[in-house]
Design an enzyme around this catalytic site. Structure first.
Site, PDB file in Angstrom:
ATOM      1  N   GLY A 108       0.626  -1.171  -0.054  1.00 26.24           N
ATOM      2  CA  GLY A 108       0.157   0.050  -0.003  1.00 26.24           C
ATOM      3  C   GLY A 108       0.934   1.160  -0.031  1.00 26.24           C
ATOM      4  N   GLN A 158       2.649   9.993   1.974  1.00 25.63           N
ATOM      5  CA  GLN A 158       3.883   9.444   2.021  1.00 25.63           C
ATOM      6  C   GLN A 158       4.837   9.838   1.121  1.00 25.63           C
ATOM      7  OE1 GLN A 158       2.337   5.293   2.642  1.00 25.63           O
ATOM      8  NE2 GLN A 158       4.232   5.046   3.617  1.00 25.63           N
ATOM      9  N   CYS A 187       6.092  -0.301   7.448  1.00 22.10           N
ATOM     10  CA  CYS A 187       5.722   0.749   6.675  1.00 22.10           C
ATOM     11  C   CYS A 187       6.802   1.398   5.687  1.00 22.10           C
ATOM     12  CB  CYS A 187       5.327   1.950   7.759  1.00 22.10           C
ATOM     13  SG  CYS A 187       4.911   3.311   7.115  1.00 22.10           S
ATOM     14  N   LEU A 188       6.519   1.584   4.721  1.00 20.85           N
ATOM     15  CA  LEU A 188       7.582   2.132   3.679  1.00 20.85           C
ATOM     16  C   LEU A 188       8.174   3.314   4.114  1.00 20.85           C
ATOM     17  CD1 LEU A 188       5.883   1.201   0.378  1.00 20.85           C
ATOM     18  CD2 LEU A 188       7.557   0.074   1.462  1.00 20.85           C
ATOM     19  N   HIS A 216      -4.284   0.854   8.005  1.00 20.92           N
ATOM     20  CA  HIS A 216      -3.134   1.693   8.000  1.00 20.92           C
ATOM     21  C   HIS A 216      -2.720   2.961   7.052  1.00 20.92           C
ATOM     22  CE1 HIS A 216       1.750   1.019   8.054  1.00 20.92           C
ATOM     23  NE2 HIS A 216       1.471   1.796   7.241  1.00 20.92           N
ATOM     24  N   GLU A 217      -3.449   2.881   5.803  1.00 21.55           N
ATOM     25  CA  GLU A 217      -3.156   3.844   4.957  1.00 21.55           C
ATOM     26  C   GLU A 217      -4.146   4.902   5.198  1.00 21.55           C
ATOM     27  OE1 GLU A 217      -0.791   3.401   3.216  1.00 21.55           O
ATOM     28  OE2 GLU A 217      -0.170   1.227   3.290  1.00 21.55           O
ATOM     29  N   HIS A 258      -2.461   7.079   7.531  1.00 18.33           N
ATOM     30  CA  HIS A 258      -1.562   8.189   6.966  1.00 18.33           C
ATOM     31  C   HIS A 258      -2.196   9.315   6.427  1.00 18.33           C
ATOM     32  CE1 HIS A 258       2.463   5.988   6.815  1.00 18.33           C
ATOM     33  NE2 HIS A 258       1.928   5.177   6.136  1.00 18.33           N
TER      34      HIS A 258
HETATM   35  O1  K1U Z   1       1.882   2.507   4.143  1.00 16.93           O
HETATM   36  C1  K1U Z   1       2.951   1.901   3.893  1.00 16.93           C
HETATM   37  O2  K1U Z   1       3.979   2.278   4.193  1.00 16.93           O
HETATM   38  C2  K1U Z   1       3.062   0.488   3.067  1.00 16.93           C
HETATM   39  C3  K1U Z   1       3.006  -0.714   3.836  1.00 16.93           C
HETATM   40  C4  K1U Z   1       1.532  -1.248   4.351  1.00 16.93           C
HETATM   41  C5  K1U Z   1       1.339  -2.125   5.173  1.00 16.93           C
HETATM   42  C6  K1U Z   1       2.152  -3.186   5.337  1.00 16.93           C
HETATM   43  C7  K1U Z   1       1.905  -4.181   6.621  1.00 16.93           C
HETATM   44  C8  K1U Z   1       0.744  -3.967   7.351  1.00 16.93           C
HETATM   45  C9  K1U Z   1       0.078  -2.770   6.977  1.00 16.93           C
HETATM   46  C10 K1U Z   1       0.076  -2.154   5.883  1.00 16.93           C
HETATM   47  C11 K1U Z   1       3.755  -1.791   3.287  1.00 16.93           C
HETATM   48  O3  K1U Z   1       3.596  -2.123   2.478  1.00 16.93           O
HETATM   49  S1  K1U Z   1       5.072  -2.153   4.297  1.00 16.93           S
HETATM   50  C12 K1U Z   1       5.964  -3.313   3.215  1.00 16.93           C
HETATM   51  C13 K1U Z   1       5.343  -4.617   3.192  1.00 16.93           C
HETATM   52  O4  K1U Z   1       4.972  -5.126   2.207  1.00 16.93           O
HETATM   53  C14 K1U Z   1       4.888  -5.504   4.267  1.00 16.93           C
HETATM   54  C15 K1U Z   1       5.472  -5.736   5.709  1.00 16.93           C
HETATM   55  C16 K1U Z   1       4.984  -6.151   6.755  1.00 16.93           C
HETATM   56  C17 K1U Z   1       3.979  -7.343   6.466  1.00 16.93           C
HETATM   57  C18 K1U Z   1       3.297  -7.195   5.282  1.00 16.93           C
HETATM   58  C19 K1U Z   1       3.987  -6.361   4.190  1.00 16.93           C
HETATM   59 ZN    ZN Z   2       2.751   3.295   5.968  1.00 22.25          ZN
END
Ligand code: K1U
Ligand code: ZN
Length: 170
Positions: A46, A51, A92-93, A134-135, A138
């Site tokens: 996401g 971001q 989170c990225l 989560h998004e 943000h």
């Molecule tokens: O918002 C963001 O920074 C994107 C985030 C979204 C997210 C990941 C995990 C749980 C909730 C929301 C990411 O994509 S982080 C990278 C990722 O792919 C990931 C990390 C942990 C678990 C699953 C995916």
């Molecule tokens: Zn995030």
């Protein structure tokens, strides 16, 4: 299409509250394409406009295993949520390499405009439900580390600041 720089925690611009998208026009279509490219390149599931330093209510996501099911939510609003909640690991990225447990509603229903500006209602559970919450956080200036204890949050903050200093030194 273009890759967009992703803001890193604790950048104060991540705290900004996004305003609604006024019109789904060419500018928004270009932003959606750039955000999707940026999200796929960063291997995220996401990305919120906040971001990439655009403070408008726009989210892109793809929780599919094949990475071929992009979802665009413009002006998303939560219309229903389950009573039950679950803990799950989040990343989170904007906070690379930091993962921790966060409690979220198990199921949510959101109303939003799609890429074509058409209204849609999406009932989500599992990873999609977590990612939407989560998004949407943000978009109101909330990063997942805000759910952690002050001790953990300060540790994350120090780690991220040290990483930025080290990267700047080269
Ligand atoms: O918002 C963001 O920074 C994107 C985030 C979204 C997210 C990941 C995990 C749980 C909730 C929301 C990411 O994509 S982080 C990278 C990722 O792919 C990931 C990390 C942990 C678990 C699953 C995916
Ligand atoms: Zn995030």
């Amino acid at each position: 299409m273009a890759l967009l720089p992703i803001l890193r925690y604790p950048d104060p611009r991540l705290l900004k509250v996004a305003r609604p998208v006024a019109t789904v026009d060419d500018r928004i279509h270009r932003l959606i394409d750039d955000m999707l490219e940026t999200m796929y390149e960063a291997q995220g599931i996401g990305l919120a406009a906040t971001q990439v330093d655009v403070h408008e209510r726009l989210i892109v996501m793809d929780v599919s295993a094949q990475r071929d099911a992009p979802l665009v939510l413009i002006n998303p609003e939560l219309v229903a949520r389950s009573e039950d909640m679950d803990f799950g690991e989040e990343g989170c990225l904007s906070v690379p390499q930091i993962y921790d447990e966060v409690q979220r509603y198990t199921r949510v229903t959101v109303r939003a405009l799609d890429r074509l500006g058409q209204p849609r209602e999406i009932a989500a559970e599992g990873v999609m439900s977590v990612c939407i919450q989560h998004e949407m956080d943000h978009l109101i200036g909330k990063v997942f580390v805000e759910y952690l204890s002050p001790l953990k949050r300060n540790r994350v903050r120090s780690k991220m600041l040290k990483r930025s200093r080290d990267e700047a030194r080269g």
